[in-house]
Structure formats: structure tokens, C-alpha cells
Enzyme design. Sequence first.
Site, PDB file in Angstrom:
ATOM      1  N   TYR A   1      -0.085  -1.576  10.784  1.00 44.96           N
ATOM      2  CA  TYR A   1       0.356  -2.859  10.220  1.00 44.96           C
ATOM      3  C   TYR A   1       1.618  -3.348  10.936  1.00 44.96           C
ATOM      4  CZ  TYR A   1       2.909  -5.904   7.050  1.00 44.96           C
ATOM      5  OH  TYR A   1       3.649  -6.932   6.533  1.00 44.96           O
TER       6      TYR A   1
ATOM      7  N   ARG B   1       4.310   9.534  -0.738  1.00 43.26           N
ATOM      8  CA  ARG B   1       3.277   8.694  -0.128  1.00 43.26           C
ATOM      9  C   ARG B   1       3.521   8.724   1.382  1.00 43.26           C
ATOM     10  NH1 ARG B   1       3.138   2.398  -1.779  1.00 43.26           N
ATOM     11  NH2 ARG B   1       5.043   2.448  -0.555  1.00 43.26           N
TER      12      ARG B   1
ATOM     13  N   GLY C   1       4.251   8.018   5.071  1.00 37.39           N
ATOM     14  CA  GLY C   1       4.783   6.840   5.758  1.00 37.39           C
ATOM     15  C   GLY C   1       5.992   6.210   5.103  1.00 37.39           C
TER      16      GLY C   1
HETATM   17  N1  UFG Z   1       6.436   3.495  -5.222  1.00 36.02           N
HETATM   18  C1  UFG Z   1       6.333   4.484  -6.163  1.00 36.02           C
HETATM   19  N2  UFG Z   1       5.264   4.468  -7.015  1.00 36.02           N
HETATM   20  C2  UFG Z   1       4.298   3.486  -6.965  1.00 36.02           C
HETATM   21  C3  UFG Z   1       4.422   2.473  -5.994  1.00 36.02           C
HETATM   22  C4  UFG Z   1       5.504   2.504  -5.139  1.00 36.02           C
HETATM   23  O1  UFG Z   1       7.157   5.392  -6.248  1.00 36.02           O
HETATM   24  O2  UFG Z   1       3.345   3.548  -7.769  1.00 36.02           O
HETATM   25  C5  UFG Z   1       7.592   3.498  -4.320  1.00 36.02           C
HETATM   26  C6  UFG Z   1       7.234   3.601  -2.859  1.00 36.02           C
HETATM   27  O3  UFG Z   1       7.084   4.954  -2.488  1.00 36.02           O
HETATM   28  C7  UFG Z   1       8.416   2.907  -2.196  1.00 36.02           C
HETATM   29  C8  UFG Z   1       8.850   1.846  -3.216  1.00 36.02           C
HETATM   30  O4  UFG Z   1       8.270   2.260  -4.443  1.00 36.02           O
HETATM   31  O5  UFG Z   1       9.463   3.808  -2.030  1.00 36.02           O
HETATM   32  C9  UFG Z   1       8.357   0.463  -2.881  1.00 36.02           C
HETATM   33  O6  UFG Z   1       6.959   0.535  -2.609  1.00 36.02           O
HETATM   34  P1  UFG Z   1       6.031  -0.749  -2.516  1.00 36.02           P
HETATM   35  O7  UFG Z   1       4.620  -0.236  -2.377  1.00 36.02           O
HETATM   36  O8  UFG Z   1       6.336  -1.685  -3.614  1.00 36.02           O
HETATM   37  O9  UFG Z   1       6.505  -1.462  -1.184  1.00 36.02           O
HETATM   38  P2  UFG Z   1       6.607  -0.870   0.308  1.00 36.02           P
HETATM   39  O10 UFG Z   1       8.058  -0.563   0.534  1.00 36.02           O
HETATM   40  O11 UFG Z   1       5.660   0.237   0.555  1.00 36.02           O
HETATM   41  O12 UFG Z   1       6.060  -2.056   1.212  1.00 36.02           O
HETATM   42  C10 UFG Z   1       6.667  -3.317   1.287  1.00 36.02           C
HETATM   43  C11 UFG Z   1       5.603  -4.348   1.678  1.00 36.02           C
HETATM   44  C12 UFG Z   1       5.092  -4.104   3.084  1.00 36.02           C
HETATM   45  C13 UFG Z   1       6.248  -3.993   4.036  1.00 36.02           C
HETATM   46  C14 UFG Z   1       7.238  -2.986   3.566  1.00 36.02           C
HETATM   47  C15 UFG Z   1       8.414  -3.007   4.487  1.00 36.02           C
HETATM   48  O13 UFG Z   1       4.512  -4.293   0.789  1.00 36.02           O
HETATM   49  O14 UFG Z   1       4.254  -5.164   3.487  1.00 36.02           O
HETATM   50  O15 UFG Z   1       7.685  -3.292   2.237  1.00 36.02           O
HETATM   51  O16 UFG Z   1       9.198  -1.909   4.267  1.00 36.02           O
HETATM   52  F1  UFG Z   1       5.800  -3.638   5.265  1.00 36.02           F
END
Ligand code: UFG
Length: 327
Positions: free
Chosen positions: A141, A280, A282
Site C-alpha cells: 500500500y 498486528r 506491520g
Molecule cells: N488497533 C488495535 N485494535 C484494533 C484496531 C487497531 O489495537 O482492533 C491499533 C493498531 O494496532 C494501531 C492503532 O490501533 O496501533 C491504529 O490502527 P488503525 O487500524 O485505526 O489505523 P492504522 O494506523 O493501521 O492505519 C492508518 C490508515 C492507513 C495509513 C496508516 C498510516 O488506515 O491508511 O494509518 O500510518 F496508511
Amino acid sequence: MKILVTGGAGYIGSIAVERLIKAGEEVVVFDNLYQGHRDAVHPAATFIQGDLADKDAVETAVATHRPEGIMHFASYTLVGESMEKPFLYLRDNIVNGLNLLESAVKHGVRGFILSSTANLFDDPAKMPIEENERIVPGSPYGESKNIMERYLHWMDRLYGMRYTCLRYFNACGATEERGEDHDPETHLIPLVLQVALGQREKITIFGDDYQTPDGSCVRDYIHVIDLAEAHILAMRTLLAGGPSGKYNLGNGRGYSVKEVIQTARTVTGHPIPMVVGARRPGDPDVLIASSESINHDLGWQPHYPDLRTIIETAWNWHLAHPDGYTA
Ligand code: UFG
């Protein structure tokens, strides 16, 4: 301004459209409704249901409406999913983006804004992350956005099409009318609020052994209205003849997963049970943006930097739309 918005039925795109229309601009939305919602599209926008993979449909949309600017939100956006489906992300995000760029250049679009990502910075040497940080895409991505950023460089150099890449950190929050509705939902704040709504039993924290003060990951949560306003400022600057640019976009402060859950408990009055699960793949420990450049160059600053306000706006939207747009 006359602006074509791809992904204008999606979460961030639909709110950018709302703010553009509020600012008196003319908007054409191009969206395949694969992830977006027809009801999320502001009624004052012209709506085209079309797919960026369909080169003719893209060409017809751009040739017919002759936008001065394009805001390109439409794409697959999940880091984890892209590790499992690299071809989907590398093919669709890049090939579809190229279809759009070709029509944009052909029809003299003057300003192009790309939704880029913090996932360009998988191995930052410094926190908060500045624009001169080494680019290390963290997933297919992130790589797809990196390649789009590079293509834009060539579009400017060869054809003079100016662009702004906005690297979002964690978009969240809602307006009164529009909010976050993904299926399946994977993002932390809407998942936590689903627990408060009684739609989920508990929230699972993905690991609490990170190198952070409370062990859970730290992210920079930025209100979607602040993101939308950054797009409008950037587009105005481009159409006024300003230079191309790449900006990191966050609040410049991080909150841990546990802090998010605790704040949501305060906002909703619900105990929001949580359990600690596996990491998770990555997920980096900490991601915080330095938004000094965009502040300096465009005068952007966040109006909703406070986590409690961010969660309140999301909560109000979820209370009013407990089943999302499909209700
Ligand atoms: N998390 C949990 N439990 C869950 C869901 C998320 O602990 O059920 C944690 C994740 O591990 C992370 C944080 O919450 O540490 C935020 O996770 P999100 O899935 O809400 O968002 P991401 O940081 O993975 O991703 C977002 C955008 C992407 C972008 C990224 C950039 O969705 O498109 O930020 O860092 F690339």
C-alpha cells in the site's frame, strides 16, 4: 474552483466534498461505490458512478467536466490487507491512478492532490516525522502511494501539472452529516465506538509490549475536517500558481491505543471492555507527524487537535447512524 473528487463517496473524500461545497466550490464526484456510499455524496455535487480502472470512463469524466483541479482519494487503503493482496494494491492503486493522470494531463488540469500516507515512513530516524525523512514504504500500500508520488513528479516536470501529496497519519472524527463507515471496519476509533454502541463485546488491543510509555502503539490522530481543509488550502495554492509540494499531515502529538480507549470511555460513558491480543503485523511502535512544513507554506493548522473532541464528533455521528449509511 471546479474540482473532480475521486473517492468522493468514501470517508475522507465525502467530507472533503462537503467542505468544498460549503466553501462555494463546484464539485464532481467520481466513485465506483465499491467502498463508498451514495448517501455520503453531498447532494450539491455532480455524481458519476465510475471506476478508475475503466480508462474510457475516466477520460469521459475529465473531458466532459474539464475540472481545474483533481483531488484523488479513491484507492485501497489498508496496510495489513496490502501485505496479503499485494497485486490488488500495486495494480489497482497504480494503474487506476495512471489512468487518471493521463486524462488530467491531456485536459490541462492545473492542480492535483494525492491522498498519500504515513506508511511511507516505516523506519523513521526521527520523531515527529518530517518531510525530509527517508522514504521506506512499509507495505505494498505504502509503495503504491510512493510510486504515485513519483509519477506526479514527472507530470509536473514534463507537463507542468502542479501537485500536492498529503501524507495522512490517522484520519478520524466526523462532521454532523458524514462519518466513518467501512465494511469490514478495521480502524481503532470506530471499532471502539461499536463496543460502546453494544455492537461488539470488547476491543482487542493489538499488542501491549511496544516501546511506548504504556506498551500500546502510539499514533497521530487527525480530524477529518482538518484533513479536508488542508486539501482545500493546497488546491487554492496550486491554482493560484503555487509550487508542487509534499506534506506530512497530523497533529504533531501522539496518543496510545489505551489512551484512545480511555478517552472513548469518558466520552461515551460506556466501560468499553478491552483485552490484549497479539501484535498486528506491520504496526510500528510510534507514528507522529511533523506538520511544520504545511503550516509554514500553506498556513494550515488543525482546528480539532484534541482527542476528546475528535472522539466526540465520531461518537455523535455513530449515535445518529448506528448502522452507518445503510440504515
Ligand atoms: N488497533 C488495535 N485494535 C484494533 C484496531 C487497531 O489495537 O482492533 C491499533 C493498531 O494496532 C494501531 C492503532 O490501533 O496501533 C491504529 O490502527 P488503525 O487500524 O485505526 O489505523 P492504522 O494506523 O493501521 O492505519 C492508518 C490508515 C492507513 C495509513 C496508516 C498510516 O488506515 O491508511 O494509518 O500510518 F496508511
